[in-house]
Motif scaffolding. Structure first.
Motif, short mmCIF file in Angstrom:
data_model
loop_
_atom_site.label_atom_id
_atom_site.label_comp_id
_atom_site.label_asym_id
_atom_site.label_seq_id
_atom_site.Cartn_x
_atom_site.Cartn_y
_atom_site.Cartn_z
N LYS A 173 -12.64 32.26 -0.36
CA LYS A 173 -11.38 33.01 -0.47
C LYS A 173 -11.62 34.47 -0.88
O LYS A 173 -10.72 35.29 -0.79
N ARG A 174 -12.82 34.75 -1.38
CA ARG A 174 -13.28 36.11 -1.70
C ARG A 174 -12.33 36.87 -2.64
O ARG A 174 -11.94 38.01 -2.38
N ALA A 175 -11.96 36.22 -3.74
CA ALA A 175 -11.11 36.90 -4.72
C ALA A 175 -11.80 38.12 -5.33
O ALA A 175 -11.14 38.99 -5.90
N HIS A 176 -13.13 38.17 -5.20
CA HIS A 176 -13.89 39.28 -5.80
C HIS A 176 -13.80 40.58 -5.01
O HIS A 176 -14.20 41.64 -5.52
N LEU A 177 -13.31 40.55 -3.78
CA LEU A 177 -13.35 41.74 -2.93
C LEU A 177 -12.67 42.94 -3.58
O LEU A 177 -13.17 44.07 -3.50
N LEU A 178 -11.54 42.70 -4.21
CA LEU A 178 -10.78 43.80 -4.80
C LEU A 178 -11.58 44.52 -5.87
O LEU A 178 -11.33 45.70 -6.15
N PHE A 179 -12.56 43.85 -6.45
CA PHE A 179 -13.30 44.40 -7.59
C PHE A 179 -14.67 44.94 -7.19
O PHE A 179 -15.54 45.14 -8.04
N THR A 180 -14.85 45.19 -5.90
CA THR A 180 -16.13 45.71 -5.41
C THR A 180 -16.43 47.09 -5.97
O THR A 180 -17.57 47.41 -6.33
N ASP A 181 -15.42 47.95 -6.05
CA ASP A 181 -15.58 49.32 -6.56
C ASP A 181 -14.57 49.50 -7.69
O ASP A 181 -13.41 49.87 -7.47
N LEU A 182 -15.00 49.24 -8.92
CA LEU A 182 -14.07 49.26 -10.06
C LEU A 182 -13.56 50.66 -10.36
O LEU A 182 -12.42 50.83 -10.82
#
Length: 848
Positions: free
Chosen positions: A508-517
């Motif tokens: 589901k790739r919930a981490h995508l939004l946090f690629t560039d903090l």
């Protein structure tokens, strides 16, 4: 002298138990009937009646009408009985309920629907996620659409887990026992009043399955339960938890669901025309049906024809690893007696479900014993064809009979009451007659922008109020109270709010939004155009990767720059889902393509005027319309996951910065007219396509009605056609290898070049060895390659039977070539019979 018992007083308290049952005044008696039918959970006026009995108590009992009526005081009931307004509202709801139930069924097929889980209401915890929610929505729609359906499932003592999070974001799974007597379900009894139990033979013992019924509007849902005193402690645990235990317990659950479910219907005298297997968990229902039919003096091959014609298999899984399969040794322990009942060998039984690894796959069993099969979106249908094509060698994936019905969502369940009232006022009552009717939804274009924006703002406020109340009520030792208050104080009702809530699986790739903090921080902290994100979701207790994602997001949300801007809400359930999908502005979905079989949370958001921003996968691959939402491309630029994730994350940031945020904040007199135009288009052109009304209509037209018609032919006159078809297939198998090509007349393509418009003539004579067997012959054109799975049939041209002399048959074809280019072509023959719905029903092929 009479003996008298002497009681010695005690200095310690002596307590005895007493149960005081609530008794409704005659003016309120219909409340009991309303509470026992789950119709109330998708009709907002019924919910409002229960809430008005005692709003505080309604919240305390978790919005459970059974408990509400048990706990409400006599004095309050007397007040309500004398309240003319309350009684009038109650009678209006009850009249609507009775009118609803008294409608006749509109469709002939009788459907038995089997599923491992059902998401019907938050208080009946027999679901874990999307599969169960879909099944629950489907039963509700069957009731609304007057489809004659019965559901079969399991009643779990502990259901799926409730989630709490530690201060650091570590998921903790809590299993809470359900008190069945406090749920809207009833024990099923025999005609003589005894509790109904269904026996199932396990190695060295027999277990008894208790039967419960949940009434879902007009649709009965029967639930099997092993957790009672007639079973051993080990066997009582079979129905303790959904998807819990080891692989042996999973097999036991699937035996109970499939084989026990068929025995249950038989015990109740319920006959069905089509058996719908919702995912492979229930595939063993067809084994029990085969056993039952062979008991009726049918041979195994004959019984298989009857089972196949009346079986539909729906798969929701886009990867091979997601299909349940079991070692042969474990299968032998539980099924060693079954081949003898079917008059087949053990190897023949295993072959019904044997996959390439040698294990017994429930999905393969379902595919082999079902005449029809479907995926749950167009794209998933294509993925499913490719995944299962090895079962039908000689056919390309695109030729397979595997179809699709894109999932939908139930209007009454997922459309907020504020939106339903809005639609009733501005679109009209015609909408409720068919919520899949686009022409009715198009009336949304005539509604004033300010009116739409007002209802959207009210739904956002309702979400924020709910989040605050839920967070405060859930405060515990795991939560830092000062941080929680700071987060709640940071919620801004006028800020663009984006939601992401679903099962936390890694794909589901919930981490995508946090690629560039750093870039994300600039987005959420823009003082003029603030953005806030709300996350929720559970990871399976055995999914360490999913739990790590949750922990990472929680940790990021605690950082000063994200506090109150990134929020993670614990214990995602149906109640929280309803608030989120109606209260946020944008619904975000970022799965790895093509691993989202369908997805339905975004469809629910659509019904509430929430815009989607998603990868073009699952349902959004079909649903996306320009200027009605936003899409992340379906193209895979990089083979390496890391680089593809970075690219997709960059697209998310760019789309937020350059399109979504400017559109939202471009407001005239506090109304974002461009944003409202997106909402109008999404409601008019997307929402009606993804309702369970459209979904069940597709199932009726593609599967249920045609299968009922074919099945009625096969079972008529003591299964005469089924017996004839089985005998014909056996005859064809015996003669198949003996077919000879006697003569071929066709152009020599090595010596002559064929041009556009040229007539390509072929004449072929076969010796079938048997005179009364019909064969089909066709010329097949294809492009692509077998080696990389790109081979695709682009055209088939049937041969015409020119003449027959004894066992010799001559076929001819004359085809005008109309497409230029390079093609592969071949000629193949196959068995032909009017009782075959498609070639894969009897998948013999011989290439010439």
């Amino acid at each position: 002298m009479e003996n008298k018992r002497i009681f010695q007083p005690s200095t310690e308290p002596l307590w005895k138990s007493i149960i005081v049952k609530s008794k409704l005044p005659k003016e309120l008696m219909c409340l009991h009937e309303l509470s026992r039918n789950l119709w109330w959970c998708w009709n907002y006026d019924a919910l409002e009646v229960f809430e008005s009995i005692d709003q505080e108590l309604w919240e305390q009992v978790g919005k459970n009408p059974i408990l509400l009526l048990e706990k409400v005081s006599l004095s309050r009931l007397k007040v309500l009985a004398e309240d003319a307004v309350f009684v009038e509202n109650l009678n209006a709801v009850y009249s609507k309920f009775r009118t609803y139930l008294d409608r006749p069924f509109e469709y002939k097929p009788r459907i038995a629907y089997f599923s491992m889980e059902y998401g019907l209401t938050n208080i009946l915890k027999i679901y874990s996620g999307g599969l169960g929610i879909l099944a629950g929505d489907y039963l509700k729609e069957a009731s609304d659409s007057c489809v004659n359906m019965v559901g079969v499932g399991l009643l779990y003592r502990y259901g799926y887990f409730s989630q709490t999070l530690s201060v650091n974001g570590e998921q903790q799974a809590n299993y809470e026992a359900q008190e069945f007597q406090n749920l809207p379900i009833d024990e099923v009894r025999t005609k003589d009043g005894q509790l109904l139990y269904i026996p199932i033979n396990f190695p060295g013992r027999q277990i008894q399955l208790k039967v419960w019924k949940a009434q879902v509007g007009r649709v009965p849902l029967y639930l099997l339960d092993s957790d009672h005193v007639l079973n051993s402690q080990e066997d009582r645990q079979i129905t303790h938890t959904l998807y819990g235990g080891d692989w042996e317990n999973r097999l036991k659950q699937e035996i109970v669901l499939g084989m026990g479910g068929v025995r249950l219907l038989e015990a109740l005298g319920i006959e069905s025309d089509v058996y719908h297997c919702n995912e492979g968990h229930a595939a063993l229902l067809n084994v029990q049906r085969l056993v039952n039919l062979t008991d009726k003096d049918l041979k195994f091959d004959e019984a298989l024809e009857v089972v196949r014609v009346s079986s539909l298999f729906t798969t929701h899984t886009p990867v091979p690893a997601g299909h349940d399969s079991f070692d042969e040794g474990l299968m032998h322990r539980y099924f060693s007696h079954v081949p003898e009942l079917l008059n087949i060998s053990w190897n023949e039984f295993m072959d019904l479900g044997r996959e390439s690894s040698g294990k017994f796959s429930m999905s393969v069993l379902a595919a082999r014993t079902s005449q029809e099969m479907n995926g749950v979106s167009w794209l998933h249908g294509e993925v499913t064809k490719d995944m299962f094509k090895y079962l039908w060698p000689g056919f390309t994936a695109d030729e397979l009979h595997i179809n699709y019905v894109t999932n939908g969502v139930h209007y009454g369940t997922w459309t907020a009451s504020e939106m339903q009232r809005f639609y009733e006022e501005y679109i009209g009552s015609d909408l409720l007659k068919d919520v899949s009717n686009k022409s009715v939804w198009e009336k949304i274009y005539n509604v004033d922008d300010a009116v739409i924006w007002d209802v959207r703002k009210r739904l956002k406020k309702k979400l924020f109020d709910y989040v605050k109340n839920r967070t405060v009520s859930n405060l515990n030792a795991n939560v830092n109270p000062s941080r929680a208050i700071e987060v709640l104080d940071g919620l801004r009702p006028n800020a663009l709010t984006i939601g992401f809530a679903r099962r936390f699986a890694t794909y589901k790739r919930a981490h995508l939004l946090f690629t560039d903090l750093e870039r994300l921080s600039k987005i959420v902290n823009n003082p003029e155009h603030p953005v806030q994100f709300i996350f929720a979701g559970k990871a399976h207790p055995a999914d360490g990767g999913g739990q790590s994602l949750i922990k990472n997001i929680v940790e990021i949300s605690h950082r000063p720059e994200f506090l109150g801007k990134i929020i993670f809400l614990e214990n995602y359930d149906m109640e929280l889902s309803r608030r989120l999908i109606s209260g946020v502005d944008v619904w975000l979905n970022t799965p790895t393509r093509p691993l989202e079989a369908s997805g339905t949370s975004g469809q629910k958001a659509e019904l509430n005027g929430v815009l989607n921003f998603s990868v073009l996968d699952g349902w959004w691959y079909e649903g996306y319309k320009e200027d009605a939402g936003w899409a992340i491309t379906d193209k895979q630029t990089y083979r390496e996951t890391k680089y593809q994730d970075e690219l997709d994350a960059a697209i998310i940031y760019q789309t937020l910065e350059n399109e979504i945020i400017p559109l939202y904040y471009n407001q005239v007199k506090d109304v974002p007219k461009g944003w409202i135009s997106f909402i109008k288009k999404s409601l008019a052109q997307i929402a009606p396509e993804f309702t369970t009304k459209r979904m069940i209509t597709d199932y009726l037209n593609k599967f249920y009605i045609p299968q009922e018609k074919r099945g009625s032919v096969l079972i008529a006159n003591d299964f005469k056609s089924a017996r004839d078809l089985a005998a014909w297939k056996n005859e064809v198998r015996e003669m198949w290898d003996g077919i000879e090509v006697v003569d071929v007349e066709m152009p020599d393509i090595s010596k002559e070049v064929l041009g556009i418009g040229d007539l390509y003539k072929i004449r072929i004579t076969l010796d079938k060895k048997v005179a009364d067997v019909d064969l089909g012959m066709e010329l097949v054109f294809a492009t692509g390659s077998d080696s990389d799975s790109t081979l695709k049939v682009v055209h088939t041209e049937p041969f015409e039977l020119e003449k027959t002399e004894g066992t010799l048959s001559t076929y001819k074809v004359a085809l005008a070539l109309t497409y230029p280019g390079y093609f592969k072509f071949g000629i193949r023959i196959f068995p032909s019979n009017t009782l075959l719905p498609h070639k894969q029903d009897f998948p013999l092929l011989k290439w010439l």
